[in-house]
Design a protein around this motif. Sequence first.
Motif, PDB file in Angstrom:
ATOM      1  N   GLN A  90      -8.332  -1.191  -5.371  1.00  0.00           N
ATOM      2  CA  GLN A  90      -7.965  -0.330  -4.240  1.00  0.00           C
ATOM      3  C   GLN A  90      -7.075  -1.097  -3.264  1.00  0.00           C
ATOM      4  O   GLN A  90      -6.034  -0.593  -2.810  1.00  0.00           O
ATOM      5  N   THR A 103      -0.396   2.907   2.429  1.00  0.00           N
ATOM      6  CA  THR A 103      -1.270   4.080   2.335  1.00  0.00           C
ATOM      7  C   THR A 103      -2.717   3.632   2.220  1.00  0.00           C
ATOM      8  O   THR A 103      -3.015   2.613   1.590  1.00  0.00           O
ATOM      9  N   GLN A 104      -3.624   4.360   2.820  1.00  0.00           N
ATOM     10  CA  GLN A 104      -5.046   4.097   2.662  1.00  0.00           C
ATOM     11  C   GLN A 104      -5.490   4.722   1.340  1.00  0.00           C
ATOM     12  O   GLN A 104      -5.675   5.938   1.241  1.00  0.00           O
ATOM     13  N   VAL A 105      -5.589   3.893   0.321  1.00  0.00           N
ATOM     14  CA  VAL A 105      -5.934   4.381  -1.012  1.00  0.00           C
ATOM     15  C   VAL A 105      -7.418   4.747  -1.047  1.00  0.00           C
ATOM     16  O   VAL A 105      -8.273   3.948  -0.671  1.00  0.00           O
ATOM     17  N   LYS A 106      -7.713   5.922  -1.514  1.00  0.00           N
ATOM     18  CA  LYS A 106      -9.097   6.371  -1.638  1.00  0.00           C
ATOM     19  C   LYS A 106      -9.697   5.845  -2.932  1.00  0.00           C
ATOM     20  O   LYS A 106      -9.002   5.323  -3.803  1.00  0.00           O
ATOM     21  N   THR A 107     -11.012   5.997  -3.073  1.00  0.00           N
ATOM     22  CA  THR A 107     -11.703   5.501  -4.263  1.00  0.00           C
ATOM     23  C   THR A 107     -12.420   6.647  -4.963  1.00  0.00           C
ATOM     24  O   THR A 107     -12.339   7.809  -4.560  1.00  0.00           O
ATOM     25  N   GLU A 109     -15.289   7.452  -4.754  1.00  0.00           N
ATOM     26  CA  GLU A 109     -16.194   8.149  -3.838  1.00  0.00           C
ATOM     27  C   GLU A 109     -15.525   9.374  -3.219  1.00  0.00           C
ATOM     28  O   GLU A 109     -16.201  10.314  -2.810  1.00  0.00           O
ATOM     29  N   ASP A 110     -14.200   9.362  -3.148  1.00  0.00           N
ATOM     30  CA  ASP A 110     -13.456  10.512  -2.633  1.00  0.00           C
ATOM     31  C   ASP A 110     -12.910  11.378  -3.766  1.00  0.00           C
ATOM     32  O   ASP A 110     -12.931  12.598  -3.696  1.00  0.00           O
ATOM     33  N   TYR A 111     -12.408  10.735  -4.821  1.00  0.00           N
ATOM     34  CA  TYR A 111     -11.715  11.468  -5.878  1.00  0.00           C
ATOM     35  C   TYR A 111     -12.653  12.120  -6.889  1.00  0.00           C
ATOM     36  O   TYR A 111     -12.291  13.108  -7.541  1.00  0.00           O
ATOM     37  N   ALA A 307      -0.941   8.540  -2.639  1.00  0.00           N
ATOM     38  CA  ALA A 307      -2.297   8.149  -3.010  1.00  0.00           C
ATOM     39  C   ALA A 307      -3.136   9.371  -3.286  1.00  0.00           C
ATOM     40  O   ALA A 307      -2.857  10.444  -2.775  1.00  0.00           O
TER      41      ALA A 307
END
Length: 307
Positions: A90, A103-107, A109-111, A307
């Motif tokens: 990440q 960009t604040q890349v999500k993980t 837990e979000d995707y 992202a």
Amino acid sequence: MKLAVFDEARVGLIVDHSVVDITDWVPDWSPRWPYAWMLPFIAQFDAKRAQWEDLAANGPRQPLDKVHLRAPVPMPSKIIAAPVNYVLHQQEMGGAKGVYAGTQVKTIEDYGLFLKPSSSIAGPDETITLPFAERRTDHEAEVGVIIGRQVRNITEDEAEQAIFGFTGLLDLSVRGPEDRPYRKGFDGFCPIGPWIVTKDEIPDINHMTFRLWVNGALRQEGCTQDMIYSIRRLISLASYQTTLFPGDIIASGTPQGVGEVKPGDEMHLQVDGIGDLIVRVSKMTATPPNNMGDWFNKFTVARTVTA
């Protein structure tokens, strides 16, 4: 035990540096698509373990280097994949030199999870063709989890009961703004192998180490202990309101070190306790038909990624 598919879709057990051909004992075996025999065979494997152990010990062998290994699950009902399941991955993707810099890349837990098509499966020593000459395609080294029985809505505590075994897996990805199933679903974009190692041979599924070399240079090195969602949690999430079938594959996520592959490259994935998977990238990229139309042109050129 190690279960392999080789030559013209024959089935074998790997013993030392040999393969024992057990094809004649595989019900409804056929060398032709859709290879449906493999899925019930996996489901019934443990029930016939004594037979397989006897064949492994006493069956006729041929040297492993005399056969051509194939993808050990040629046609699963589905491949379920975990996006951004390592913190360091990440961080690198959103870092100054990352694909998603700034960009604040999500993980995960979000995707949540996403699907890759079964047609993206490739096997050892196969050659992969990149779909777009002007777009970046990345390697992602992973551990593949093979489901062994039909389950649905299982908890983390129950998840290990659903595992048949493990294999090496590469999740190739074209970078761009499209949804993951498109960018990661091209033919050859899910190499697996060299075989399946049954879960009883893996001492600790939370400590499986693996590494990837490209053209001999080490690119990635990771361990399942560093995953955001463990293998057990991935299986539980994947099974929620979704039936998992024997032979289904869970791509468990990639660690840091993700990078671009180019025409002519060779990728070498090694998973401790499993083995080595080598695949090559064709020197030529795909050439779209001339009559695709102007609407298709935007997919062939480098596109802004998000992202």
